[in-house]
Scaffold this active site. Structure first.
Site, PDB file in Angstrom:
ATOM      1  N   GLU A  35     -11.358  18.609   8.236  1.00 31.16           N
ATOM      2  CA  GLU A  35     -10.986  19.373   9.433  1.00 31.16           C
ATOM      3  C   GLU A  35     -10.853  20.868   9.117  1.00 31.16           C
ATOM      4  OE1 GLU A  35     -10.716  18.626  12.630  1.00 31.16           O
ATOM      5  OE2 GLU A  35     -11.468  16.642  12.143  1.00 31.16           O
ATOM      6  N   CYS A 182     -24.451  18.238  24.648  1.00 32.78           N
ATOM      7  CA  CYS A 182     -23.972  19.344  25.494  1.00 32.78           C
ATOM      8  C   CYS A 182     -23.928  20.621  24.648  1.00 32.78           C
ATOM      9  CB  CYS A 182     -22.592  19.014  26.061  1.00 32.78           C
ATOM     10  SG  CYS A 182     -22.073  20.164  27.336  1.00 32.78           S
ATOM     11  N   CYS A 189     -28.807  17.126  29.607  1.00 33.92           N
ATOM     12  CA  CYS A 189     -28.017  16.404  30.616  1.00 33.92           C
ATOM     13  C   CYS A 189     -28.571  15.013  30.916  1.00 33.92           C
ATOM     14  CB  CYS A 189     -27.943  17.224  31.903  1.00 33.92           C
ATOM     15  SG  CYS A 189     -27.205  18.836  31.630  1.00 33.92           S
ATOM     16  N   CYS A 192     -26.940  12.473  28.853  1.00 30.46           N
ATOM     17  CA  CYS A 192     -25.494  12.649  28.641  1.00 30.46           C
ATOM     18  C   CYS A 192     -24.692  11.628  29.438  1.00 30.46           C
ATOM     19  CB  CYS A 192     -25.105  14.068  29.057  1.00 30.46           C
ATOM     20  SG  CYS A 192     -23.339  14.367  28.932  1.00 30.46           S
ATOM     21  N   CYS A 198     -20.599  15.587  36.206  1.00 34.37           N
ATOM     22  CA  CYS A 198     -20.538  16.940  35.651  1.00 34.37           C
ATOM     23  C   CYS A 198     -20.850  18.008  36.703  1.00 34.37           C
ATOM     24  CB  CYS A 198     -21.519  17.056  34.482  1.00 34.37           C
ATOM     25  SG  CYS A 198     -21.531  18.703  33.773  1.00 34.37           S
TER      26      CYS A 198
HETATM   27  S1  SF4 Z   1     -24.166  16.701  31.986  1.00 32.62           S
HETATM   28 FE1  SF4 Z   1     -22.579  18.253  31.743  1.00 32.62          FE
HETATM   29  S2  SF4 Z   1     -21.443  17.587  29.938  1.00 32.62           S
HETATM   30 FE2  SF4 Z   1     -23.411  16.518  29.919  1.00 32.62          FE
HETATM   31  S3  SF4 Z   1     -24.823  17.787  28.728  1.00 32.62           S
HETATM   32 FE3  SF4 Z   1     -25.050  18.383  30.858  1.00 32.62          FE
HETATM   33  S4  SF4 Z   1     -23.626  20.096  31.069  1.00 32.62           S
HETATM   34 FE4  SF4 Z   1     -23.020  19.014  29.249  1.00 32.62          FE
END
Ligand code: SF4
Length: 314
Positions: A35, A182, A189, A192, A198
């Site tokens: 860390e 992200c 996205c 994701c 989002c």
């Molecule tokens: S959907 Fe939102 S959280 Fe996911 S990669 Fe795209 S901007 Fe980032």
């Protein structure tokens, strides 16, 4: 919330960086070390150059506590932000043979802030704590379209999202999604787990949080290297900046022959150094070193660049 936790868990089981050595360790010291090293430093650099050699030299918190600060700084050489190494050493001396388990006790130790204390609690002791680091912050800001949230608000969002059934995998998944999906530029996205919730994606605007433009000042320094029969004068720094490292001293009125310039960029400023060479008839005892002796000392990156410039004169 159950739906997003399932999506995160599935994503992590397929894509998570489960092979990272600190994710395969139960030792709180190893997790704490990772860390601290990972603050301001990329995983690749820590993994390829620092984590294993450091643990080889200081395999336990006790061995770190028993080492001298010079030895610790030598192992940290080139990693930068040397206060991290000094605090690591100090913490080892305060807590060896074991780090405390409670968030509050960890927070009371030098160099351990809220994020690091949460990460140690979550990863080393499997406690229900939401980890907050730059990648997680970016995800939360994008999901909620937050320009410049306070740290308290972010913690609130992070705790609301935390998977209390499986906090370990949840936190690792958040960190991995932040660094692999992200990303700062070109977030992916379509793969994701947060896609359907989002706000940044819905707005097709990813500038969350807003970046504050900083102008980085340029500083200039003159360094006079005093040389006598192949031995070079070095000082051990005492101020807060680069404390404990060995290096060349600056001079406002340089004397000697200018042999070149070196440049270095720190986080908050750029440094331009004019290097002068001056031959002296003698050094005081203990203040000058041969090339081989210098190899054993911990020097900052700038001082190493100056040393390289000097190579042909030694
Ligand atoms: S959907 Fe939102 S959280 Fe996911 S990669 Fe795209 S901007 Fe980032």
């Amino acid at each position: 919330m159950q739906d997003i936790h399932q999506k995160l868990h599935k994503w992590y089981s397929i894509n998570g960086r489960k092979e990272l050595p600190w994710r395969n360790s139960e030792d709180p010291y190893h997790i704490y070390l990772s860390e601290i090293m990972l603050q301001q430093t990329q995983v690749k650099t820590v993994l390829e150059r620092y984590y294993f050699p450091f643990l080889k030299k200081f395999p336990t918190l006790k061995s770190l506590a028993n080492a001298s600060l010079d030895e610790v700084l030598k192992s940290w050489e080139g990693l930068g932000y040397y206060t991290r190494a000094k605090n690591l050493h100090k913490c080892a001396q305060l807590t060896a043979p074991k780090l405390p388990k409670s968030y509050e006790s960890l927070l009371a130790l030098p160099g351990i802030g809220k994020n690091t204390a949460s990460a140690i609690c979550a990863f080393a002791y499997k406690q229900k704590r939401a980890v907050m680091e730059a990648n997680v912050r970016r995800i939360l800001c994008r999901i909620h379209a937050l320009d410049d949230p306070s740290s308290d608000l972010l913690i609130e969002y992070a705790e609301a999202l935390l998977d209390e059934e499986n906090p370990y995998d949840y936190n690792q998944a958040m960190m991995d999604i932040g660094s692999m999906v992200c990303t700062v530029k070109n977030p992916q996205c379509e793969i994701c787990p947060f896609l359907s919730m989002c706000q940044a994606h819905e707005l097709a605007c990813y500038d969350f949080p807003l970046k504050k433009k900083k102008s980085i000042p340029l500083k200039h320094e003159n360094i006079v290297v005093e040389l006598c029969e192949g031995r070079v004068k070095l000082i051990q720094r005492e101020g807060r900046f680069l404390h404990g490292l060995w290096g060349f001293s600056a001079s406002e009125n340089p004397r000697g022959t200018k042999i070149g310039e070196v440049r270095h960029q720190y986080t908050h400023f750029k440094l331009e150094v004019s290097v002068y060479l001056k031959s002296v008839s003698a050094h005081k005892e203990g203040e000058a070193f041969s090339k081989d002796e210098i190899e054993t000392l911990a020097l900052s990156t700038v001082d190493k660049k100056i040393l390289k410039l000097l190579t042909s004169h030694l």
